[in-house]
Motif scaffolding. Structure first.
Motif, mmCIF file in Angstrom:
data_model
loop_
_atom_site.group_PDB
_atom_site.id
_atom_site.type_symbol
_atom_site.label_atom_id
_atom_site.label_comp_id
_atom_site.label_asym_id
_atom_site.label_seq_id
_atom_site.Cartn_x
_atom_site.Cartn_y
_atom_site.Cartn_z
ATOM 1 N N SER A 1 14.656 9.989 6.440
ATOM 2 C CA SER A 1 14.126 10.467 7.221
ATOM 3 C C SER A 1 13.902 8.969 7.491
ATOM 4 O O SER A 1 13.161 8.779 7.026
ATOM 5 C CB SER A 1 12.222 11.289 7.337
ATOM 6 N N PRO A 2 13.286 8.724 8.676
ATOM 7 C CA PRO A 2 12.594 7.509 9.417
ATOM 8 C C PRO A 2 11.960 7.506 8.941
ATOM 9 O O PRO A 2 10.391 7.861 9.265
ATOM 10 C CB PRO A 2 13.427 7.928 11.142
ATOM 11 N N VAL A 3 11.320 5.963 8.567
ATOM 12 C CA VAL A 3 10.502 5.441 7.869
ATOM 13 C C VAL A 3 10.316 4.173 8.544
ATOM 14 O O VAL A 3 10.854 3.109 8.687
ATOM 15 C CB VAL A 3 10.151 4.887 6.458
ATOM 16 N N THR A 4 8.426 3.877 9.120
ATOM 17 C CA THR A 4 8.443 2.484 10.107
ATOM 18 C C THR A 4 7.314 1.862 9.115
ATOM 19 O O THR A 4 7.061 2.300 8.238
ATOM 20 C CB THR A 4 7.533 3.001 11.234
ATOM 21 N N VAL A 5 7.710 0.550 9.342
ATOM 22 C CA VAL A 5 7.698 -0.595 8.075
ATOM 23 C C VAL A 5 6.037 -1.600 8.927
ATOM 24 O O VAL A 5 7.204 -2.256 9.744
ATOM 25 C CB VAL A 5 8.533 -1.521 7.507
ATOM 26 N N LEU A 6 4.931 -1.572 8.163
ATOM 27 C CA LEU A 6 4.273 -2.349 8.974
ATOM 28 C C LEU A 6 3.852 -3.099 7.919
ATOM 29 O O LEU A 6 3.458 -3.742 7.135
ATOM 30 C CB LEU A 6 3.302 -1.786 9.147
ATOM 31 N N VAL A 7 3.079 -5.167 8.744
ATOM 32 C CA VAL A 7 2.723 -5.735 7.885
ATOM 33 C C VAL A 7 1.388 -6.240 8.403
ATOM 34 O O VAL A 7 1.744 -6.013 9.364
ATOM 35 C CB VAL A 7 4.213 -7.275 7.945
ATOM 36 N N ILE B 1 0.536 -1.236 0.107
ATOM 37 C CA ILE B 1 -0.238 -0.020 0.035
ATOM 38 C C ILE B 1 1.057 1.121 -0.105
ATOM 39 O O ILE B 1 1.813 1.943 0.640
ATOM 40 C CB ILE B 1 -0.776 -0.273 0.821
ATOM 41 N N ILE B 2 0.693 1.783 -1.251
ATOM 42 C CA ILE B 2 1.700 3.324 -0.972
ATOM 43 C C ILE B 2 0.839 4.625 -0.832
ATOM 44 O O ILE B 2 0.197 4.185 -1.581
ATOM 45 C CB ILE B 2 2.423 2.670 -2.455
ATOM 46 N N ILE C 1 2.091 -5.094 3.210
ATOM 47 C CA ILE C 1 3.052 -4.184 3.780
ATOM 48 C C ILE C 1 3.555 -2.719 3.074
ATOM 49 O O ILE C 1 2.346 -2.536 2.571
ATOM 50 C CB ILE C 1 4.373 -4.702 3.088
ATOM 51 N N ILE C 2 3.141 -1.579 4.077
ATOM 52 C CA ILE C 2 3.014 -0.498 3.812
ATOM 53 C C ILE C 2 4.444 0.021 5.118
ATOM 54 O O ILE C 2 5.055 -0.110 6.199
ATOM 55 C CB ILE C 2 1.818 -0.006 4.213
ATOM 56 N N ASP C 3 4.428 1.487 4.089
ATOM 57 C CA ASP C 3 5.082 1.829 5.284
ATOM 58 C C ASP C 3 4.804 3.668 5.521
ATOM 59 O O ASP C 3 4.775 4.160 4.636
ATOM 60 C CB ASP C 3 7.021 2.613 4.530
ATOM 61 N N VAL C 4 5.473 4.115 6.313
ATOM 62 C CA VAL C 4 5.416 6.035 6.933
ATOM 63 C C VAL C 4 6.085 6.397 7.810
ATOM 64 O O VAL C 4 7.222 5.666 8.359
ATOM 65 C CB VAL C 4 3.791 5.063 8.665
ATOM 66 N N THR D 1 -1.179 7.456 12.077
ATOM 67 C CA THR D 1 -1.255 7.239 10.997
ATOM 68 C C THR D 1 -0.644 5.570 11.240
ATOM 69 O O THR D 1 -1.913 4.727 10.892
ATOM 70 C CB THR D 1 -0.476 7.494 9.283
ATOM 71 N N ILE D 2 0.343 5.398 12.400
ATOM 72 C CA ILE D 2 0.848 4.217 11.983
ATOM 73 C C ILE D 2 0.115 3.772 13.720
ATOM 74 O O ILE D 2 -0.552 2.814 13.714
ATOM 75 C CB ILE D 2 2.048 4.226 12.867
ATOM 76 N N LYS D 3 -0.456 4.789 14.061
ATOM 77 C CA LYS D 3 -1.782 4.288 15.348
ATOM 78 C C LYS D 3 -2.970 3.320 14.719
ATOM 79 O O LYS D 3 -3.428 2.510 14.834
ATOM 80 C CB LYS D 3 -1.845 5.096 16.098
#
Length: 572
Positions: free
Chosen positions: A501-507, A437-438, A472-475, A482-484
């Motif tokens: 910048s720092p990016v969080t990856v979620l699956v 998801i982008i 999978i998505i990166d935020v 959005t992460i929450k």
């Protein structure tokens, strides 16, 4: 003209003028701009405009530079600067090397500009009726009234058998026709202080505009083809619609130079009304397409047009909450399509579509630049990549205007997934039936509304409907909301990377919370799906998404059956 002369003209402009690229980097600034912002020219050039102008870390909220690049249309906004109200104007221009899109930002006093605009609009309204308007004045009504009165008296005194009876009838008929023409022109060109809205019959207004246009040109070899469907009335200002349609029809007739086919089409679709004006004229060159709605832009000979007609058309349609689109091919012809909401509800209604044409792609990239580049700090180069052409894109609309977008890159269409450039997905994904998801991007005023929630739910359903098992998505790491939100949806944080910048990856590798939480399934998911069903049209994927909704909701029914059986067993 020499470079020195051009620089002298540029610096001689009294208003602050800056040339800015799509990354908000100042390319040029005139002397007035240097004085206005109080910084040396060498410090302005190469800096970010929002930082140098207003000491901001991100683009200004009132900036419409990206809007003008997206539409090719002059954009204006008002804001307070040093206790004065200024009008910020943004003009799209073509750069010499074409490497980056650029726009010109001009600051003017808003009071004088509005006064001039009113007069120019009045001028264009009269110019739109062509040569017919020349020489016609209100004093013609007096002699015409005398002619009509005299003819009526003569007619009353002549017997029908009198050979002059028919001639007097003709005089009376022709005089009344001339009077009607003057009356129509007076109605059209009358200055309206208050723009009153009322129920308007589009076909009647279109036919009125057609009559005016045909009287002003040589139309003997123009064939008019009408494709009218039954239409409800719409709330609009009739005078503005007359101006809109007259400008479009006159342009079409002029493009055909007295020989061709004019096609007028009206129909209703999805609670919106569309009016198309097509011609078989010379068409519009591709290089001019991005400029046709820009004020004062014209390809006509000097004295033949002011270059304000299409600009006024765009303003009228935009004010009504509508959109205007154009298709054109040189030596084949052009077709202008105006789309209007039927009512105020149509202007505010939220709906979703799956992109399937270039207009949709343009809307996607516009929203991405507006939100991701303008707010989130994405690089301009990351917008409109080659891989974006292979993605599935969902657009959220408020009325006819895009307010949000999200995209899905499936492993079937693109492998490895784009995120692989920055993060090792093989270490977290268990199957090749996956997707990324982008580019979730929603305009600020539409966040935490049905538009943003709908995008998140529908992209998930679309992924499941296409056989995707893992998402999978990166935020950006600082986008905690959005992460929450995604974690509540069932996504699990699996890592991070920097870009820069720092990016969080979620699956999401199992059932979402929508499917596992029975209480949420009944009290949130079921009513949400019920509201979403009539709001989206995904073409060939529509039924598959509906089926996925039914599959998720069926889990609750299965649970109910199991509980009933368990209760019966306990009774036994």
């Amino acid at each position: 003209m020499s470079k020195n002369k051009l620089e002298a003209i540029f610096n001689g402009i009294a208003s602050p003028v800056c040339l800015i690229d799509i990354d908000y980097t100042i390319q040029e600034a005139n002397t007035a701009a240097v004085s206005f912002f109080g910084e040396p020219r060498e410090l302005l050039i190469g800096s970010k405009c929002y930082r140098s102008f207003f000491d901001r870390s991100r683009p200004c909220t009132f900036c419409q530079g990206l809007d003008c690049l997206h539409t090719g249309v002059l954009q204006e906004n008002e804001t307070d600067v040093d206790d004065k109200v200024y009008s910020f104007q943004f003009h799209s221009v073509r750069s010499a090397d074409k490497s980056k899109s650029v726009f010109i930002e001009i600051i003017n006093d808003i009071t004088e500009q509005k006064h001039m605009q009113e007069e120019l609009v009045r001028t264009e309204k009269m110019a739109g009726i062509g040569t017919l308007a020349a020489g016609i004045a209100h004093e013609l009504n007096n002699p015409l009234a005398g002619i009509v009165g005299t003819a009526e008296i003569m007619l009353s005194e002549l017997e029908e058998a009198n050979p002059h009876h028919e001639y007097v009838q003709d005089i009376l008929s022709y005089s009344k026709t001339a009077s009607d023409v003057i009356k129509e022109l007076s109605i059209y060109s009358r200055k309206e202080e208050v723009k009153q809205k009322e129920p308007v019959e589009l076909v009647r207004v279109l036919e009125f505009s057609l009559r005016l246009a045909l009287r002003g040109v040589d139309s003997q070899n123009i064939r008019v083809e009408r494709n009218y469907h039954a239409l409800p009335t719409i709330e609009a200002n009739e005078g503005e619609l007359q101006q809109l349609f007259l400008n479009l029809i006159v342009n079409a007739l002029q493009a055909m130079e007295g020989n061709g086919k004019l096609t007028l089409t009206c129909f209703e679709k999805d609670d919106f009304v569309q009016v198309k004006v097509g011609d078989t004229g010379c068409g519009i060159a591709e290089k001019y397409m991005s400029q046709i709605f820009t004020p004062f832009f014209t390809t006509k000979a000097p004295g033949s047009g002011t270059g304000l007609g299409l600009s006024n058309c765009y303003s009228i349609v935009d004010k009504m909450g509508g959109r205007i689109r154009v298709r054109s091919e040189e030596k084949i012809g052009s077709e202008f399509t105006t789309i209007f909401p039927l009512n105020e509800e149509g202007r505010e209604s939220i709906h979703f579509t799956l992109v399937n044409d270039q207009n949709g792609m343009n809307d996607v990239f516009f929203i991405q630049r507006k939100v991701l580049v303008g707010e989130k700090g994405y690089l301009e180069e990351s917008i409109h990549r080659k891989e974006d052409e292979k993605a599935l894109h969902i657009l959220a609309f408020k009325g006819l205007h895009p307010v949000g977008t999200v995209s899905l890159m499936t492993s079937e269409r693109f492998w490895p997934l784009p995120i692989s450039k920055y993060f090792d997905i093989k270490s977290v994904l268990k199957t090749r039936h996956c997707a990324e998801i982008i580019r979730l991007a929603v305009l600020p005023e539409m966040r935490n509304t049905s538009a943003s929630i709908g995008l998140i739910i529908l992209i998930f359903l679309l992924a499941r409907a296409t056989g995707v098992e893992e998402l999978i998505i990166d935020v950006f790491a600082d986008d905690t909301k959005t992460i929450k939100l995604y974690k509540k949806f069932g996504f699990v944080e699996v890592g991070s990377y920097c870009s820069p910048s720092p990016v969080t990856v979620l699956v999401l590798q199992s059932k979402s919370t929508l499917e596992k939480d029975r209480s949420q399934l009944r009290h949130f998911v079921k009513p949400l799906f019920s509201r979403l069903r009539p709001l989206f049209d995904f073409g060939d994927y529509t039924q598959a998404v509906h089926d996925e909704m039914d599959r998720i909701l069926s889990a609750d029914k299965i649970t109910e059956v199991v509980e009933d059986v368990e209760e019966e067993i306990q009774v036994i």
